[in-house]
Design a protein around this motif. Structure first.
Motif, PDB file in Angstrom:
ATOM      1  N   GLY A  24      39.877  45.567  40.769  1.00  0.00           N
ATOM      2  CA  GLY A  24      38.611  45.872  40.368  1.00  0.00           C
ATOM      3  C   GLY A  24      38.564  45.982  38.770  1.00  0.00           C
ATOM      4  O   GLY A  24      39.341  46.572  38.221  1.00  0.00           O
ATOM      5  N   LYS A  25      37.483  45.417  38.137  1.00  0.00           N
ATOM      6  CA  LYS A  25      37.306  45.398  36.689  1.00  0.00           C
ATOM      7  C   LYS A  25      36.184  46.227  36.348  1.00  0.00           C
ATOM      8  O   LYS A  25      35.085  45.991  37.162  1.00  0.00           O
ATOM      9  CB  LYS A  25      37.266  44.127  36.200  1.00  0.00           C
ATOM     10  N   GLU A  28      34.253  42.796  32.774  1.00  0.00           N
ATOM     11  CA  GLU A  28      34.910  41.529  33.110  1.00  0.00           C
ATOM     12  C   GLU A  28      35.565  40.836  32.047  1.00  0.00           C
ATOM     13  O   GLU A  28      36.285  39.954  32.170  1.00  0.00           O
ATOM     14  CB  GLU A  28      33.737  40.707  33.835  1.00  0.00           C
ATOM     15  N   THR A 216      40.236  36.785  40.768  1.00  0.00           N
ATOM     16  CA  THR A 216      39.002  37.194  40.018  1.00  0.00           C
ATOM     17  C   THR A 216      37.967  37.337  40.494  1.00  0.00           C
ATOM     18  O   THR A 216      37.106  38.323  40.516  1.00  0.00           O
ATOM     19  CB  THR A 216      38.891  35.956  38.839  1.00  0.00           C
ATOM     20  N   SER A 217      37.403  36.426  41.823  1.00  0.00           N
ATOM     21  CA  SER A 217      35.964  36.398  42.327  1.00  0.00           C
ATOM     22  C   SER A 217      36.357  37.726  43.216  1.00  0.00           C
ATOM     23  O   SER A 217      35.218  38.210  43.643  1.00  0.00           O
ATOM     24  CB  SER A 217      35.642  35.162  42.830  1.00  0.00           C
ATOM     25  N   ARG A 220      35.544  40.751  41.793  1.00  0.00           N
ATOM     26  CA  ARG A 220      34.301  41.103  41.558  1.00  0.00           C
ATOM     27  C   ARG A 220      33.455  41.471  42.693  1.00  0.00           C
ATOM     28  O   ARG A 220      32.579  42.358  42.934  1.00  0.00           O
ATOM     29  CB  ARG A 220      33.807  39.859  40.824  1.00  0.00           C
ATOM     30  N   GLU A 221      33.677  40.879  43.730  1.00  0.00           N
ATOM     31  CA  GLU A 221      32.724  41.042  45.059  1.00  0.00           C
ATOM     32  C   GLU A 221      33.350  42.179  45.450  1.00  0.00           C
ATOM     33  O   GLU A 221      32.354  43.080  46.180  1.00  0.00           O
ATOM     34  CB  GLU A 221      33.098  39.899  45.972  1.00  0.00           C
ATOM     35  N   VAL A 223      34.182  44.980  43.722  1.00  0.00           N
ATOM     36  CA  VAL A 223      33.302  46.090  42.920  1.00  0.00           C
ATOM     37  C   VAL A 223      31.990  46.062  43.268  1.00  0.00           C
ATOM     38  O   VAL A 223      31.356  47.136  43.312  1.00  0.00           O
ATOM     39  CB  VAL A 223      33.761  45.547  41.499  1.00  0.00           C
ATOM     40  N   GLU A 224      31.326  44.924  43.497  1.00  0.00           N
ATOM     41  CA  GLU A 224      29.872  44.772  43.918  1.00  0.00           C
ATOM     42  C   GLU A 224      29.631  45.341  45.067  1.00  0.00           C
ATOM     43  O   GLU A 224      28.485  45.842  45.375  1.00  0.00           O
ATOM     44  CB  GLU A 224      29.420  43.175  43.537  1.00  0.00           C
TER      45      GLU A 224
END
Lengths: 415, 415
Positions: A24-25, A28, A216-217, A220-221, A223-224
């Motif tokens: 988790g970033k 980004e 990476t993706s 991102r998912e 975290v969202e």
């Protein structure tokens, strides 16, 4: 300044495996994480990236070759690393060869970069971590950059988050930092590779039919969409990081194993809590965990810790050589090579462990008894592609032997 | 009161599948959960338990037969249910047969119980939920208990937590309650089975080589070791329950599917965060999720929701008959029966969906094209044991047809 010369540096950088996971970033672009993480550096003799960087007034543009194939440098991650390291370049002089590069020259001069992994890139073994760390380290040497490894790690971080942890040997902590510009998000060495020499690391490269979500993706998912990720980052990891540092300082394997396994599992739990869910572990990964858990319980105290990154491969950390020998017996019992594979190409890296385990050839593997903690157990030939046996290792080094350079010293092109 | 008579009641009770999951007890004995849960009741025509309870002065002790085999009633869960229901027993009179049981007689009289599941017990389809609900419901009828279904659910809950949700048809909420004695931890019906008649449910019974952790010990270990469970119970589920109730009231399939899938995944995430980790889903489960997610995304709006309990079986809820027909096409494409299995024994329950899908026999299954959203996809024959097609269904009923009783009306022994 002549037009023909090529100035080169070649470095070798290890890969690393997190035992407290980065997932988790909070930023980004700068690659700033939502929590601290801790890793162990793997012996570069078995898993490393070698990178040669060269500069010459004859070069027309920045170019890079990865494992012999030219790749584009136009991506933001490469550009960020190149920009940050160029900013810090200083005067370089080679009196013998009559070469002098002024600080301001670096902005105009182009670079050639060749990088090579001594392990399969596709095996999911954090090749980008070793790669970006090696790129930044080699460029820093070429450009006479005065920043120390921690400061360089903050640059490598902008190439690939976990790359910052490959700037040191032993056990390494990536401090998440607080600043918006990321200047305090960098790696520090907790202990060097000599601090805990007992440990052995066996990696099971697991066969997989699934295409995996890139980390990476995936992160991102998470975290969202994951309602558990923020709780993990804010409430769980800070305490766990302190406990893990203590376990490492005290060489307390029982605590180390408990924390590492729990954190690996929690990272994969967060992946599962993502929408849509991300599965990195498969049935083979689950089986390896079950075998290790059962063995650890039967011994009363942990012999082996497991940790899994963004893929099905198991990284197994054994408390000492004896446990490693017992581990490889178990692994080869459950996951023997397919009949057409010889033992020599099935266990890579440090093969001395095979002798300790009494395994000289395939016949010895076939003769292995079921592990006592698991009676009459089923075997799964072919479910593991191969094993790598290694140890905690040292950080980046500059290679002085020109024969090991990946670029031709005359042309600056791949050899 | 004569010595020869046998008085009997036979009931049929559905099983249920949670769409907001129950995982974790705050009281092990009373079976009080750490959060509310919501379930859909499955049509008892396809999945149900039938239970006959009998009382006679001739019986020497309480006895029970499950699927024809005598089992012990000495366990605490059976004892709790029997004690609680006996407490509430009232006077019963059968004037025609000249039988009269006074309230106080129930303490001395012994019971015979026979129970039968119309689906494989070992398939991991919540047989204990239907079983304890049916036991309590049938005994309540036999003993002329005046408590309503919600009050009975609080008794069934002490046999198996999720049993409390099988006292109603349609969609059901198990309110966790606050009282230490568990009196307010009971089920209520949200809507009956006619409220959302469009839904179709397809269960994939997944082949598994692993022995699974029982849900009782699994949830105990999660409560003791998962750092994510309490966060889920306190912060995530309360909001999700409200949203799920709204989605059900409004027949809002998109929200329903999103919440059900997320909650199933989070329950399995908590299992993975347990020490040692618990894996209920396997590679086949993961594949089913991936196919559904991909299809839902390609359609722009969810066609199918998935949910998985403490095992690898997928419960797939399709928005309507058309989506169910498209779903069964996809499932049979990816998971065709083995060559020696006929379609009739591979899809159980409501087979009318096969006609909608244009699948009259195995040849039609073999001729299925790869789903458009997944191009040239791999097939996994044998990875699913069979499918069951069903719908949301009604709650417990008393069977008046004596032929359906499982005990002999003369001897009170299994027929």
């Amino acid at each position: 300044m002549g037009e023909k010369w090529v100035l080169m540096k070649t470095a070798q950088t290890p890969t690393n495996i997190a035992v407290i996971k980065y997932w988790g970033k909070r930023d980004e672009t700068l690659i700033l994480p939502v929590n601290d993480s801790i890793s162990v550096t793997l012996d570069p003799a078995h898993l490393c990236t070698t990178t040669t960087v060269a500069v010459s007034p004859a070069f027309q543009q920045d170019r890079m070759w990865l494992n012999g194939k030219e790749i584009s440098l136009s991506g933001g991650r490469y550009q960020n690393c190149l920009r940050e390291i160029r900013k810090r370049a200083r005067e370089v002089e080679d009196k013998e060869r009559g070469i002098k590069i002024e600080k301001k020259d670096w902005e105009k001069l182009h670079l050639h970069i060749a990088s090579y992994n001594n392990f399969p890139t596709a095996a999911g073994l954090a090749s980008s971590a070793a790669g970006f760390a090696c790129l930044v380290f080699a460029l820093a040497k070429l450009m006479n950059v005065s920043e120390d490894e921690s400061q360089l790690s903050a640059i490598a971080r902008q190439g690939s988050g976990s790359a910052c942890r490959s700037l040191f040997g032993g056990f390494v902590k990536w401090i998440m930092g607080k600043e918006d510009d990321g200047s305090d998000s960098l790696a520090v060495q907790l202990v060097d590779e000599k601090h805990w020499e007992d440990l052995f690391i066996i990696i099971a490269v697991v066969s997989s039919r699934q295409k995996e979500t890139s980390s990476t993706s995936g992160m991102r998912e998470s975290v969202e969409t994951s309602s558990l990720l923020q709780h993990r980052a804010k409430e769980v990891v800070p305490k766990r990081t302190i406990q893990m540092e203590e376990a490492i300082q005290n060489r307390d394997f029982a605590s180390f194993a408990k924390l590492a396994c729990a954190d690996s599992n929690q990272f994969h739990a967060v992946c599962l809590d993502t929408l849509p869910p991300i599965f990195y572990m498969n049935d083979t990964s689950h089986r390896i965990i079950s075998y290790v858990e059962k063995w650890n319980r039967s011994e009363g105290t942990p012999q082996v810790a497991y940790t899994f990154d963004a893929g099905p491969n198991a990284v197994l950390i054994a408390r000492d050589r004896k446990a490693a020998a017992q581990l490889i017996q178990r692994l080869l019992f459950y996951f023997p090579p397919k009949s057409d594979t010889d033992l020599d190409s099935y266990l890579l890296g440090d093969k001395t462990i095979l002798k300790d385990a009494g395994l000289e050839g395939l016949k010895d593997v076939e003769a292995l008894s079921p592990p006592p903690e698991n009676g009459s157990a089923q075997k799964y030939p072919g479910d593991v592609s191969y094993f790598i046996c290694t140890r905690p290792g040292k950080g980046p080094v500059l290679l002085s032997n020109d024969k090991l350079a990946l670029l031709d010293p005359e042309t600056g092109l791949p050899k």
